[in-house]
Scaffold this motif. Structure first.
Motif, PDB file in Angstrom:
ATOM      1  N   THR A 106       0.841  -1.195   0.000  1.00 55.74           N
ATOM      2  CA  THR A 106       0.000   0.000   0.000  1.00 55.74           C
ATOM      3  C   THR A 106       0.877   1.246   0.000  1.00 55.74           C
ATOM      4  O   THR A 106       1.814   1.347   0.804  1.00 55.74           O
ATOM      5  CB  THR A 106      -0.911   0.015   1.245  1.00 55.74           C
ATOM      6  OG1 THR A 106      -1.705  -1.170   1.267  1.00 55.74           O
ATOM      7  CG2 THR A 106      -1.816   1.237   1.229  1.00 55.74           C
ATOM      8  N   PRO A 107       0.612   2.212  -0.885  1.00 58.04           N
ATOM      9  CA  PRO A 107       1.390   3.452  -0.859  1.00 58.04           C
ATOM     10  C   PRO A 107       1.318   4.124   0.511  1.00 58.04           C
ATOM     11  O   PRO A 107       0.234   4.280   1.073  1.00 58.04           O
ATOM     12  CB  PRO A 107       0.712   4.313  -1.932  1.00 58.04           C
ATOM     13  CG  PRO A 107       0.082   3.325  -2.868  1.00 58.04           C
ATOM     14  CD  PRO A 107      -0.364   2.183  -1.993  1.00 58.04           C
ATOM     15  N   GLY A 108       2.458   4.500   1.031  1.00 54.48           N
ATOM     16  CA  GLY A 108       2.519   5.106   2.361  1.00 54.48           C
ATOM     17  C   GLY A 108       3.003   4.152   3.426  1.00 54.48           C
ATOM     18  O   GLY A 108       3.312   4.581   4.542  1.00 54.48           O
ATOM     19  N   VAL A 109       3.084   2.845   3.113  1.00 51.78           N
ATOM     20  CA  VAL A 109       3.612   1.857   4.058  1.00 51.78           C
ATOM     21  C   VAL A 109       5.072   1.599   3.709  1.00 51.78           C
ATOM     22  O   VAL A 109       5.397   1.204   2.580  1.00 51.78           O
ATOM     23  CB  VAL A 109       2.808   0.548   4.021  1.00 51.78           C
ATOM     24  CG1 VAL A 109       3.459  -0.516   4.910  1.00 51.78           C
ATOM     25  CG2 VAL A 109       1.377   0.792   4.458  1.00 51.78           C
ATOM     26  N   ALA A 110       5.954   1.828   4.677  1.00 54.52           N
ATOM     27  CA  ALA A 110       7.394   1.661   4.430  1.00 54.52           C
ATOM     28  C   ALA A 110       7.813   0.201   4.518  1.00 54.52           C
ATOM     29  O   ALA A 110       8.627  -0.267   3.718  1.00 54.52           O
ATOM     30  CB  ALA A 110       8.185   2.500   5.424  1.00 54.52           C
ATOM     31  N   ALA A 111       7.287  -0.542   5.481  1.00 52.92           N
ATOM     32  CA  ALA A 111       7.696  -1.932   5.679  1.00 52.92           C
ATOM     33  C   ALA A 111       6.699  -2.631   6.577  1.00 52.92           C
ATOM     34  O   ALA A 111       5.938  -1.983   7.318  1.00 52.92           O
ATOM     35  CB  ALA A 111       9.093  -1.996   6.296  1.00 52.92           C
ATOM     36  N   PHE A 119       0.920  -8.674  12.747  1.00 52.05           N
ATOM     37  CA  PHE A 119       2.160  -8.127  12.200  1.00 52.05           C
ATOM     38  C   PHE A 119       2.093  -6.611  12.312  1.00 52.05           C
ATOM     39  O   PHE A 119       1.023  -6.040  12.552  1.00 52.05           O
ATOM     40  CB  PHE A 119       2.384  -8.578  10.752  1.00 52.05           C
ATOM     41  CG  PHE A 119       1.318  -8.148   9.785  1.00 52.05           C
ATOM     42  CD1 PHE A 119       1.422  -6.942   9.087  1.00 52.05           C
ATOM     43  CD2 PHE A 119       0.212  -8.959   9.541  1.00 52.05           C
ATOM     44  CE1 PHE A 119       0.453  -6.563   8.179  1.00 52.05           C
ATOM     45  CE2 PHE A 119      -0.770  -8.580   8.637  1.00 52.05           C
ATOM     46  CZ  PHE A 119      -0.653  -7.375   7.955  1.00 52.05           C
ATOM     47  N   VAL A 120       3.235  -5.981  12.167  1.00 52.76           N
ATOM     48  CA  VAL A 120       3.333  -4.534  12.327  1.00 52.76           C
ATOM     49  C   VAL A 120       3.633  -3.902  10.984  1.00 52.76           C
ATOM     50  O   VAL A 120       4.518  -4.359  10.248  1.00 52.76           O
ATOM     51  CB  VAL A 120       4.426  -4.166  13.347  1.00 52.76           C
ATOM     52  CG1 VAL A 120       4.566  -2.646  13.471  1.00 52.76           C
ATOM     53  CG2 VAL A 120       4.119  -4.781  14.703  1.00 52.76           C
ATOM     54  N   ALA A 121       2.884  -2.831  10.673  1.00 52.48           N
ATOM     55  CA  ALA A 121       3.104  -2.056   9.448  1.00 52.48           C
ATOM     56  C   ALA A 121       3.638  -0.682   9.833  1.00 52.48           C
ATOM     57  O   ALA A 121       3.034   0.003  10.668  1.00 52.48           O
ATOM     58  CB  ALA A 121       1.809  -1.922   8.656  1.00 52.48           C
ATOM     59  N   TYR A 122       4.766  -0.290   9.232  1.00 49.83           N
ATOM     60  CA  TYR A 122       5.374   1.008   9.529  1.00 49.83           C
ATOM     61  C   TYR A 122       5.064   1.992   8.406  1.00 49.83           C
ATOM     62  O   TYR A 122       5.418   1.734   7.246  1.00 49.83           O
ATOM     63  CB  TYR A 122       6.888   0.869   9.684  1.00 49.83           C
ATOM     64  CG  TYR A 122       7.300   0.079  10.903  1.00 49.83           C
ATOM     65  CD1 TYR A 122       7.334   0.671  12.158  1.00 49.83           C
ATOM     66  CD2 TYR A 122       7.657  -1.267  10.796  1.00 49.83           C
ATOM     67  CE1 TYR A 122       7.709  -0.054  13.288  1.00 49.83           C
ATOM     68  CE2 TYR A 122       8.038  -1.994  11.920  1.00 49.83           C
ATOM     69  CZ  TYR A 122       8.056  -1.381  13.159  1.00 49.83           C
ATOM     70  OH  TYR A 122       8.421  -2.101  14.271  1.00 49.83           O
ATOM     71  N   PRO A 123       4.421   3.108   8.709  1.00 52.03           N
ATOM     72  CA  PRO A 123       4.160   4.114   7.674  1.00 52.03           C
ATOM     73  C   PRO A 123       5.456   4.823   7.271  1.00 52.03           C
ATOM     74  O   PRO A 123       6.477   4.758   7.960  1.00 52.03           O
ATOM     75  CB  PRO A 123       3.201   5.094   8.357  1.00 52.03           C
ATOM     76  CG  PRO A 123       2.755   4.423   9.625  1.00 52.03           C
ATOM     77  CD  PRO A 123       3.842   3.480  10.004  1.00 52.03           C
ATOM     78  N   THR A 124       5.384   5.533   6.158  1.00 51.59           N
ATOM     79  CA  THR A 124       6.515   6.370   5.749  1.00 51.59           C
ATOM     80  C   THR A 124       6.474   7.728   6.434  1.00 51.59           C
ATOM     81  O   THR A 124       7.456   8.476   6.388  1.00 51.59           O
ATOM     82  CB  THR A 124       6.483   6.590   4.230  1.00 51.59           C
ATOM     83  OG1 THR A 124       5.238   7.204   3.868  1.00 51.59           O
ATOM     84  CG2 THR A 124       6.638   5.273   3.485  1.00 51.59           C
TER      85      THR A 124
END
Length: 672
Positions: A410-415, A430-435
């Motif tokens: 997804t655009p805006g998700v770094a990792a 799980f963990v999603a890190y935004p940009t």
């Protein structure tokens, strides 16, 4: 009081309860991942030589081993054994520390911070971050309470010029505040309240308690000067100023209880705490204070200081100013309203969030942790989304891989981190890190996109339930709840306050005018907060280390508190105008005389409020700074521009309409 302060209920800072998405995610984590129920801390490491250099690694491992021995730390995840915890250039890494309680005791967190700081040096920097670090390094309250009380004493001393009059005022106010706080600490077992609850109650109680005592002592001294004996003077003070105090206090209590429409349990508890404190200060003002005045008798001005204070409360200057405005009411109305509207306009761009490590003072461990990790892993490292899925038996593999991939692309998700399955196989996370950072406006927009567009295809007709939570999501959900409920809060508070004002002043026009003027003061206060906190206009001069959204709970409390305080001044001013009108003076003369006889005490009361509220700028907590600054600005504008310009201008233009009350309403309203 001894019982209340000795057996106070513990604070509860969990705002994620209720039916929000983040609350549901948290509940799933508690059910299926018991090892993650406590809070977590992050140890950031930065070394120019590289974190895998032998000397650096050995120091980091020695420090994490030392931190792991703390009483509530249950596990440590080292960057050398956990993938993804070392930056690409190899100069930054982090370890996570998991605890078995939430929050960690502040004393333990401070000890961990001290041990972390002591381990640094020699080209290696260690910093500890996390929500518990924010609470430990920027606590609520502190020296600001004493500063506010001392400043209020100075203002009263200038107003009265008598040590005894000042002392009686402070004794009555402080007795009411302390008894109210003691009661709220005990009520915390029934209504668990957040850490900022006592300072909200203290600030409000200190302000209104001193004001109420000031109103009554001023009227008592005035009655003595008019030739009444002490007993008659007490009767006059309580029957006139005391009546205003009861109505003003009741309005503040009702305004605070209006917070129940937000339907957030911790805000409800804070509303109860503030209301109880105000109630006790009001009771002390009309019971303890008259008894103290009886003992003082004609010696109320004993220990008088030279060149300070006056016995009479009339202000010829204020009376002359009122007549100037009355001669040019349209000009006064246009200029005054224009200033208030211009100050209000920035409020329409207000954003809401909560403070985090990025908003801490730059010399703190929390901010250092934010700076290091943002450099190594991106701005969004401090704003993780915890994606929790409840799975049908045996379907973990079929669901997790495509869900993780969809979120990660997804655009805006770094990792995203690898998914972790619970021991019972019925849930995964799980963990999603935004940009983008926690305070960035794009971060809550990304959260909305994930919830509304990315996740639904994996839950439709699959038996899978997915919720996105974590601290950042919890803050966004709370801010959204505030934005949705604030109009209901405004409507409830104004509606209830109008009923009280109508009963006291028996005028539809004056009651409506009071509501509109208060809304202008609130709007201007919000606008000034946005200019300083969000836009950064002079923020560093006032102790705000960086620009940030407004803390979500601050507007919720500023509105009802300010509505109640503004009603204090309105009641005191208008009831005096009504007295003059009822003795036969025409409206124009009644307004000028009423303003002239209340201007000095209202100015003193406002000065007390402003100094008390501005005293919290000495506290390190950003939210409390915002709270105090917003109230100080609003009270200043209300006591100057509103009371001295807009009120006489509007009442002059309305003329006899000021006292209009339909007959049917006159029959319904109780006579006071």
């Amino acid at each position: 009081m001894a019982v209340g302060f000795g057996f106070a209920a513990p604070a509860d800072n969990d705002f994620t309860g209720g039916s929000s998405e983040s609350a549901k995610a948290q509940e799933l984590v508690k059910q299926h991942f018991p090892e993650r129920r406590g809070s977590s801390l992050t140890l950031a490491v930065q070394a120019a030589a590289g974190v895998t250099a032998p000397g650096v690694q050995s120091r980091e491992e020695a420090l994490t081993a030392q931190l792991a021995r703390a009483p509530h730390i249950t596990s440590v995840h080292s960057p050398y054994s956990t993938p993804g915890q070392i930056s690409r250039d190899g100069t930054i890494a982090f370890a996570t520390l998991q605890s078995d309680t939430n929050p960690l005791p502040s004393s333990e967190v401070k000890q961990l911070i001290d041990e972390t700081r002591a381990a640094g040096g020699g080209g290696v920097e260690f910093a500890l971050g996390g929500a518990d670090v924010v609470g430990a390094e920027t606590p609520y309250g502190g020296a600001s309470d004493a500063i506010g009380a001392l400043a209020a004493m100075l203002v009263i001393l200038i107003a009265f010029g008598s040590l005894l009059a000042m002392g009686l005022t402070m004794v009555a106010a402080l007795f009411g505040i302390l008894s109210g706080l003691a009661l709220t600490f005990l009520l915390g077992y029934v209504f668990p309240a957040p850490s900022f609850s006592p300072i909200v109650a203290t600030l409000l109680g200190l302000g209104v308690g001193i004001d109420y005592a000031l109103f009554i002592v001023t009227r008592y001294r005035e009655a003595l000067a008019a030739g009444n004996d002490p007993e008659q003077a007490v009767v006059v003070a309580i029957s006139r100023a005391g009546r205003s105090v009861l109505f003003a206090g009741a309005t503040v209590v009702i305004a605070m209880l209006g917070l129940f429409v937000v339907q957030q349990r911790l805000l409800n508890a804070t509303a109860v705490a503030a209301s109880v404190t105000v109630l006790m200060t009001m009771v002390a003002a009309v019971t303890l204070l008259p008894a103290l005045l009886g003992f003082a008798g004609r010696g109320i001005d004993r220990f008088k200081l030279p060149f300070l204070g006056r016995t009479g409360s009339r202000s010829p200057l204020a009376e002359r100013w009122a007549r100037v405005i009355q001669h040019r009411p349209v000009t006064g109305l246009v200029v005054g309203a224009s200033v208030m509207v211009l100050l209000t306009l920035p409020a329409f761009s207000m954003r809401l969030s909560f403070e985090d490590n990025s908003t801490e003072p730059h010399d703190t461990s929390g901010y250092a942790s934010h700076r290091i990790l943002s450099t190594g892993f991106g701005a969004g490292f401090d704003a993780p989304f915890v994606v929790v899925a409840q799975l049908p038996a045996g379907q973990a593999g079929a669901v997790l891989a495509p869900l993780t991939s969809a979120v990660g692309s997804t655009p805006g998700v770094a990792a995203v981190t690898p998914a972790q399955t619970s021991a019972d196989g019925r849930a995964a996370l799980f963990v999603a890190y935004p940009t983008t950072a926690h305070q960035d406006a794009a971060t809550p927009r990304l959260l909305h996109t994930l919830r509304s567009q990315v996740v639904p295809p994996f839950t439709a007709d699959t038996g899978v339930t997915v919720h996105i939570g974590g601290p950042t999501a919890g803050d966004a959900d709370f801010a959204a709840q505030v934005a949705d409920r604030l109009p209901y809060l405004i409507a409830a508070v104004i509606g209830l306050a109008l009923v009280l004002l109508l009963a006291l002043v028996r005028s539809v026009a004056i009651a409506l005018k009071a509501a509109v003027m208060t809304l202008l003061s609130v709007g201007a206060s919000f606008g000034v907060l946005v200019m300083i906190v969000q836009w950064g206009w002079g923020n560093e001069l006032l102790g705000f280390p960086t620009t940030a959204p407004i803390t979500a709970w601050v507007p919720l409390f500023i509105f009802p508190i300010l509505f109640g305080l503004s009603t204090d001044y309105e009641v005191f001013l208008v009831s005096r105008i009504r007295e003059e009108y009822d003795t036969g003076h025409p409206t124009r003369e009644a307004v000028a005389r009423g303003l002239g006889r209340t201007a000095r005490v209202i100015t003193a009361a406002a000065a007390i409020m402003v100094t008390v509220f501005l005293s919290v700028l000495a506290t390190p907590d950003i939210a409390v700074k915002e709270f105090g600054l917003g109230l100080a600005v609003a009270v200043f504008l209300d006591a100057t521009l509103v009371r001295m310009v807009l009120v006489p201008a509007i009442m002059e233009l309305l003329g006899s309409v000021n006292w209009w009350l339909p007959r049917w309403l006159d029959r319904v309203l109780p006579h006071v």
